[in-house]
Scaffold this motif. Structure first.
Motif: not given
Length: 256
Positions: A31-34, A44-45, A72-73, A82-83
């Motif tokens: 979340d902090d580096e995308l 993230v997705v 990934f999850n 999320d999708i």
């Protein structure tokens, strides 16, 4: 973005099983580096989609399947949520590619780029069509009335787009889907590739194979990349990956 060493599959998925390791993914989205250099608002997705696409040769449409994201999850409900949210926000487009439900995903900006290239070939303005699609992000199928009314398409234009693979017609519900030219090849290769890899592993008494050995096998699915197919197999939980002293071991799960 600072350079980091390879991450384990345990880190990638947030799983505390030290016996499981990554088979081929080198980066983890957080979340902090995308993609700091590109877009600080990327989810993230979306980042995971880009990671999967890195395993697909550039000659193919940039599309992934929904099960690949489960790699990934393991919380599938969260991924599905999320999708759905990203679809509503016009961040991604979902396609059926003649499957029972919309289970193939392309980043919206990529798809709209395809339309901006393809539609002028049929003497159509991309802007209106993209605007209508953007206003209906959750709609998969469109009727003839929709195409002629909302999209201002003539019958000749509709037929031309179907021939070009930009539209797909479904006789079962007499409707159309805006789709991706050439994406059917990816979907077909995934289906055949999964079957091919599972068959080759099941032929072994141990029902397992080292990843390094699998990658070097002469398989028909190599055209889309064995690593790309492995995302599908792992996401569907058809196979599992275990770290060994000789490398990552890919094992067929019992239910398969």
């Amino acid at each position: 973005m600072s350079k980091r060493g390879p991450r384990t599959l345990s880190q990638l998925r947030g799983v505390k099983n030290s016996k499981i390791s990554k088979p081929f993914v080198d980066e983890k989205c957080s979340d902090d580096e995308l993609f700091d250099d590109i877009d600080t608002d990327i989810s993230v997705v979306e980042c995971n989609i880009q990671t999967i696409l890195a395993a697909l040769p550039a000659t193919f449409p940039r599309i992934v399947s929904q099960p690949m994201l489960y790699f990934f999850n393991q919380n599938r409900t969260q991924i599905d949520r999320d999708i759905s949210e990203l679809r509503s926000k016009n961040k991604i487009r979902l396609f059926t590619l003649r499957s029972p439900s919309p289970s193939f995903i392309m980043l919206s900006h990529t798809y709209f780029g395809i339309l901006r290239t393809e539609l002028p070939k049929h003497n159509l303005s991309p802007s209106k069509i993209i605007n209508v699609l953007s206003a209906n992000p959750n709609q998969t199928y469109f009727s003839t009335v929709d195409l002629r009314g909302n999209f201002s398409l003539s019958i000749d234009s509709v037929n031309s787009l179907v021939d070009a693979g930009v539209l797909a017609y479904y006789s079962a519900n007499s409707s159309y889907e805006w789709t991706v030219p050439g994406a059917g090849v990816v979907a077909d290769s995934l289906t055949k590739g999964c079957g091919e890899i599972l068959k080759r592993i099941k032929m072994r008494a141990s029902k397992e194979i080292l990843e390094s050995e699998l990658i070097n096998l002469k398989l028909k699915c190599k055209n889309v990349g064995i690593k790309f197919v492995l995302y599908e197999l792992i996401g569907r939980q058809s196979v599992s990956v275990q770290k060994t002293g000789m490398g990552n071991l890919i094992k067929v799960n019992v239910r398969n």
